[in-house]
Enzyme design. Structure first.
Site, mmCIF file in Angstrom:
data_model
loop_
_atom_site.group_PDB
_atom_site.id
_atom_site.type_symbol
_atom_site.label_atom_id
_atom_site.label_comp_id
_atom_site.label_asym_id
_atom_site.label_seq_id
_atom_site.Cartn_x
_atom_site.Cartn_y
_atom_site.Cartn_z
ATOM 1 N N LYS A 134 34.716 126.881 109.153
ATOM 2 C CA LYS A 134 35.546 126.263 109.217
ATOM 3 C C LYS A 134 36.915 125.838 110.120
ATOM 4 C CE LYS A 134 37.015 130.228 107.182
ATOM 5 N NZ LYS A 134 35.319 131.001 106.165
ATOM 6 N N THR A 185 28.180 129.393 113.139
ATOM 7 C CA THR A 185 28.799 129.293 113.876
ATOM 8 C C THR A 185 29.945 129.319 113.087
ATOM 9 O OG1 THR A 185 29.113 128.265 115.317
ATOM 10 C CG2 THR A 185 26.874 129.389 115.844
ATOM 11 N N LYS A 202 40.486 128.888 104.828
ATOM 12 C CA LYS A 202 40.645 127.943 103.185
ATOM 13 C C LYS A 202 42.016 127.086 102.565
ATOM 14 C CE LYS A 202 36.459 131.641 102.752
ATOM 15 N NZ LYS A 202 36.878 132.695 101.900
ATOM 16 N N VAL A 211 34.890 127.620 102.270
ATOM 17 C CA VAL A 211 34.916 128.060 101.050
ATOM 18 C C VAL A 211 34.687 128.492 99.505
ATOM 19 C CG1 VAL A 211 37.690 126.946 99.815
ATOM 20 C CG2 VAL A 211 36.926 126.340 101.545
ATOM 21 N N ALA A 269 32.287 130.549 99.610
ATOM 22 C CA ALA A 269 31.086 130.992 99.283
ATOM 23 C C ALA A 269 29.972 129.665 98.743
ATOM 24 C CB ALA A 269 30.405 132.068 98.646
ATOM 25 N N GLU A 289 31.246 123.069 101.795
ATOM 26 C CA GLU A 289 31.160 123.393 100.508
ATOM 27 C C GLU A 289 31.548 125.037 100.333
ATOM 28 O OE1 GLU A 289 32.310 123.520 96.570
ATOM 29 O OE2 GLU A 289 31.104 122.115 96.737
ATOM 30 N N ASP A 335 41.258 134.028 107.876
ATOM 31 C CA ASP A 335 40.457 132.942 107.338
ATOM 32 C C ASP A 335 40.908 132.735 106.211
ATOM 33 O OD1 ASP A 335 37.435 133.657 106.537
ATOM 34 O OD2 ASP A 335 37.993 134.379 104.629
ATOM 35 N N GLY A 371 28.834 144.715 103.746
ATOM 36 C CA GLY A 371 28.025 142.848 103.875
ATOM 37 C C GLY A 371 29.725 141.876 104.012
#
Length: 968
Positions: free
Chosen positions: A717, A693, A820, A747, A749, A744, A816, A802
């Site tokens: 994050k 989440t 990161k 940032v 994926a 990990e 977003d 997606g």
């Protein structure tokens, strides 16, 4: 009545003073006979023979053989005339005799076993416990009688009705009628005895033993009744007519207790009685004349648990003592084998109720079995091995519900230290044979620690002597002991129900020293448990204890006391009782007795990311277990409103459909406090919560979870880039506790961006700048946006694929990517927050604040439509960039020297690594002291639930391999 007179005098003797032994001699009594036509017999009084009681087992075999074979006119009970096979003894516990159907199962199994294994029939003896639950019912009768005699009558009536109902279900009236009459007479005698207890207001040990022993007497007759319906040669024996014992203590003992109360058979007298029975009753029954090649051999049903003492008074072998009865009779008959029928497939490597990965042990030595039994392996009675050792009689432990399975065979002695002293000492993990040095792990619950501290000022060398003398005088069972070399500190483990008495004994023994402060203190701590590893392979093998201790430490189990047996067959520790199951599972995994299991709690399991992760786990499940010896077990899953928790130790099935169905049917609402309690209570030592989440509320629990030793994996994050004070607390909790926080995948994926950065820093490199593009969503939008494809259309495409966040405004506003950037900046030591990052946003202010309705898909679609208002602006920016032979990229830059960070829409030329960025690729370039001529670049696809889930999976495997490595 004879029983009343015997027990009444015994009870008064206990209450008012010693009486002669003749007062305990029982008289003939109805209910103690074998069959209806046979004269009822009482237990014959025996003249005490103290010297015989001290006879060693080494000389017992000769004495038994002399008794059995002394009369040339009699038939030896061992290997009866006409038989080519030795006797075999089968023991059945209460769990195997709980219902009429189970009695039938036992009876049919005995007939099958008696028919042999292709080499002629086998004379068979069955030793039986009371019907399942009957002993507890009879104890309740005695206890109730002290305060409520009417309740005692009701309890006894229920017990009798249950036994008689079972009996009637198994045989016709012509067989059951005389047995029913004896049971009813027994019940009358029991009531008469317990009624007298109100006079003395206590329960003499002999009363409890006699009353509870009727459970076995009724059970044996019930099984015998069924065998009679099968037209096989059979009889039943009241063990009190045969087995004579000397006991150091009265009463039943605690259920499952390791101590037998010092019960020792008087072998010569017992053997005489066995031989007499065989040559009288056995002969009368025609057992001497059976043709073993044509007919079913005799089947004798014997009462377990009960015996007679040397004064003729009924007694017991203590709770769970029917195993001991079986091996005693096995020795008397020179049996070829003794089989303990249980409801498990043998002796397990650990208690399967606590360690689901436990499995049956193929073979054990007598010494190993006794160690396991002493330290709480309740599948065997601690004394059961002793009678079989001298004659090397194999003891089998088999499953009555799975008789085709061989089970565990127990036979042979372990080498002693003298025998292995010259062997080469080796590191056990370096063995080329792959042998594991331990056979099993077991525990004793409800223990307590008793300590004496600071006795160095006493000045003598007799502190330990006085300490142990005090325990002996108070009749305390010492499970373990350790002391400081100076005798200034001594600590023992005792059964919890003896702890208060042990403390009082110590305070009394050292009363003067405590008053003078030459002994600092004596103390006691309850709620402990003993955990032990057992196996003859431990001797002369390095690293066994180290593996044991490391496994406990890695499972956050605190060790309170350590002791190793002089035989080097066991090492035991005392731990907090609440940690017992976790300790057992951790040690079981550490010795590779089971797959290393990682227990996962998946928060946000119904979203795209959660479902994709479950799909990947399911696809790799068999590979992980087969190739890596790692199992991923989902013990809990949640949505925003509900949660499902595994009710077994084997977890939820790793399947999206199953887990979603569990969530739909679960009555539990999502509650982070309850989830935390479930994780804390989980006995798996390797626990991981995966947060799929972006919830701030979930993030608030990170610090608490880490403090409890629960590992965290999160693509979220929220914490790593959120409030600085909370971030610092979580980092501190990770450093202080044996738990890890892995993020990990937050940032890039599945790209190893954070791993690479940490490797640079930990090897001493200095990171000066980090630049790149770390938004796969915006990379795709900018890469596919063209003068023919509007920017809003590119946004719709990225949503359809997606790649976007659940609310695409997080991507378009730059939030977003900014998060990161904060994560990367904090990794290199910058004190930075989200608001410190300069940024360009694609999202008009009005859309950012607009209140969209619907689910995630509806919101994203609506935003994409509204983004048409920026198409013209984005086309202009693209044209300007193309005019300079450049392309648009959403670029970030972190400058460690200047302590600045920014996210901008930049036009980059062909010399910039970002120029060739493809579709949903991310690129991060590290400019460091070592990489000063060309940056270290990490590049690859990084958008979509599949890649994000792969990143989480990678974090999970890193943790699982770490768990496994701590067991090496």
């Amino acid at each position: 009545m004879a029983l009343i007179r015997a027990l009444g005098v015994a009870a008064l003797g206990c209450a008012g003073g010693p009486l002669g032994a003749e007062a305990f001699a029982p008289r003939p009594m109805a209910g103690w006979g074998k069959v209806a036509t046979r004269t009822a017999k009482g237990v014959r009084p025996v003249v005490p023979e103290p010297a015989r009681a001290r006879t060693t087992l080494a000389s017992v075999a000769m004495d038994v053989d002399k008794v059995i074979k002394s009369d040339d006119t009699s038939e030896a009970v061992a290997m009866p005339k006409g038989s080519t096979n030795d006797w075999e003894v089968h023991k059945f516990g209460g769990a195997s005799l709980a219902t009429p159907e189970l009695y039938r199962t036992v009876g049919d199994l005995l007939i099958t076993e008696a028919q042999g294994r292709g080499e002629g029939g086998i004379p068979t003896m069955s030793v039986v416990s009371a019907m399942g639950g009957m002993t507890d019912l009879l104890i309740k009768v005695v206890d109730s009688a002290l305060s409520d005699f009417e309740q005692a009558k009701a309890d006894l009536a229920a017990a009798v009705e249950r036994q008689i109902s079972t009996l009637r279900d198994l045989a016709p009236p012509e067989i059951t009628a005389p047995i029913e009459a004896r049971i009813m007479q027994d019940a009358e005698d029991i009531l008469s005895v317990v009624q007298s207890l109100r006079m003395i207001r206590s329960v003499p040990a002999v009363t409890m033993e006699v009353v509870t022993g009727f459970g076995e007497i009724w059970s044996a007759q019930t099984l015998h009744a069924y065998l009679q319906t099968k037209d096989v040669p059979c009889d039943w024996i009241d063990a009190r007519d045969i087995l004579v014992v000397k006991s150091d203590s009265g009463g039943l003992g605690e259920k499952g207790e390791a101590s037998t109360g010092g019960v020792v058979p008087l072998w010569a007298e017992t053997a005489t009685r066995m031989a007499t029975w065989w040559n009288k009753e056995g002969k009368d029954k025609g057992f001497h004349d059976i043709d073993y090649s044509k007919n079913c051999p005799p089947i004798l049903v014997v009462t377990g648990f009960v015996a007679t003492n040397s004064e003729g008074v009924p007694t017991t072998l203590k709770r769970s003592g029917s195993d001991y009865s079986a091996t005693i009779f096995g020795k008397l008959l020179s049996a070829g084998r003794v089989t303990m029928w249980k409801n498990t497939d043998g002796v397990y490597t650990a208690d399967p109720r606590r360690v689901p990965e436990a499995f049956p042990i193929a073979s054990l030595k007598y010494d190993e079995a006794m160690e396991l039994a002493y330290f709480g392996a309740q599948v065997l009675h601690p004394s059961a091995m002793t009678p079989c050792i001298d004659d090397n009689i194999p003891v089998y432990v088999r499953n009555i519900f799975n008789p085709s399975f061989k089970g565990t065979i127990i036979q042979g002695r372990s080498a002693n230290l003298k025998d292995v002293a010259d062997d080469e000492v080796t590191l056990w993990r370096s063995s080329t044979t792959g042998e594991i040095p331990i056979k099993g792990i077991t525990s004793i619950d409800k223990a307590a620690l008793v300590n004496l501290e600071g006795a160095s000022l006493i000045g003598g060398t007799n502190v330990a002597e006085r300490f142990m003398a005090a325990m002996s005088d108070a009749d305390i069972t010492v499970l373990m002991i350790t002391q400081a070399s100076s005798e200034s500190s001594i600590c023992i483990a005792v059964p919890e129900n003896q702890a208060d008495r042990a403390l009082m004994a110590l305070e009394s023994a050292f009363e003067l020293e405590l008053a003078r402060s030459t002994v600092n203190s004596v103390s006691m701590h309850k709620g402990m448990a003993v955990v032990a590893i057992v196996g003859e392979g431990m001797a002369m093998n390095l690293g066994v204890t180290a593996t044991f201790m490391s496994a406990l430490a890695n499972a956050n189990v605190n060790i309170r006391l350590i002791a190793q047996g002089s035989s080097e067959r066991q090492v035991a520790v005392v731990v907090d009782g609440q940690d017992t199951s976790r300790a057992l599972r951790a040690v079981h995994m550490a010795f590779t007795l089971s797959t290393t299991t990682t227990g996962v709690y998946l928060v946000g399991s119904s979203g795209r990311l959660g479902q994709e992760l479950i799909t990947q786990l399911e696809a790799q499940k068999d590979f992980l277990e087969k190739e890596l010896n790692i199992a991923i077990q989902i013990n809990g899953a949640t949505t925003s409103s509900k949660m499902a928790l595994s009710s077994s130790g084997k977890g939820l099935e790793v399947s999206n459909s199953v887990i979603q169905n569990e969530l739909e049917e679960s009555p539990m609402e999502m509650d982070l406090n309850l989830l935390t309690e479930a994780m804390e209570a989980d006995v798996n030592p390797h626990r991981v919560v995966i947060d799929c989440t972006s919830s701030e509320e979930v993030g608030d629990y990170y610090e608490q979870w880490l403090a409890k030793g629960i590992n965290i994996i999160c693509p979220s994050k929220a914490v790593a880039s959120g409030d600085r004070a909370r971030y610092d607390r979580v980092c501190q909790a990770e450093r202080k506790n044996a738990a890890q926080w892995q993020y990990e995948s937050s940032v890039g994926a599945a790209l190893p961006i954070l791993t690479t950065l940490r490797d640079l820093l930990q090897t001493g490199d200095k990171v000066e700048r980090i630049v790149g593009s770390a938004s796969g969503t915006m990379a795709y939008c900018l890469r596919t946006h063209s003068l023919e494809v509007p920017f809003s259309e590119a946004i719709k495409n990225v949503i359809d694929l997606g790649f976007a966040e659940p609310d695409i405004r997080e991507d378009l506003s730059g939030e977003d990517l900014r998060r990161k950037v904060v994560i990367l900046a904090r990794e290199i030591g910058m004190d930075i927050n989200l608001e410190d990052v300069e940024f360009d946003s694609f999202l008009p202010e009005g859309l950012l604040k607009k209140d969209y309705k619907g689910d995630s898909d509806a919101i994203c679609a609506a935003v994409a439509d509204d983004m048409k208002e920026v198409d013209e602006l984005m086309d202009e920016k693209l044209k300007a960039a193309l005019a300079e032979d450049k392309v648009l990229r959403y670029k970030f830059e972190i400058d460690a020297k200047e302590n600045t960070a920014k996210v901008v829409l930049a036009a980059v030329d062909k010399m910039d690594p970002l120029y060739r960025l493809k579709l949903n690729e991310n690129l991060v370039a590290f400019h460091t002291g070592r990489y000063n001529t060309a940056p270290l670049i990490v590049k690859g696809s990084a958008a979509g639930a599949d890649l994000a889930a792969a990143g989480i999976f990678a974090d999970l495997l890193r943790l699982s391999r770490a768990f496994k490595s701590t067991q090496q």
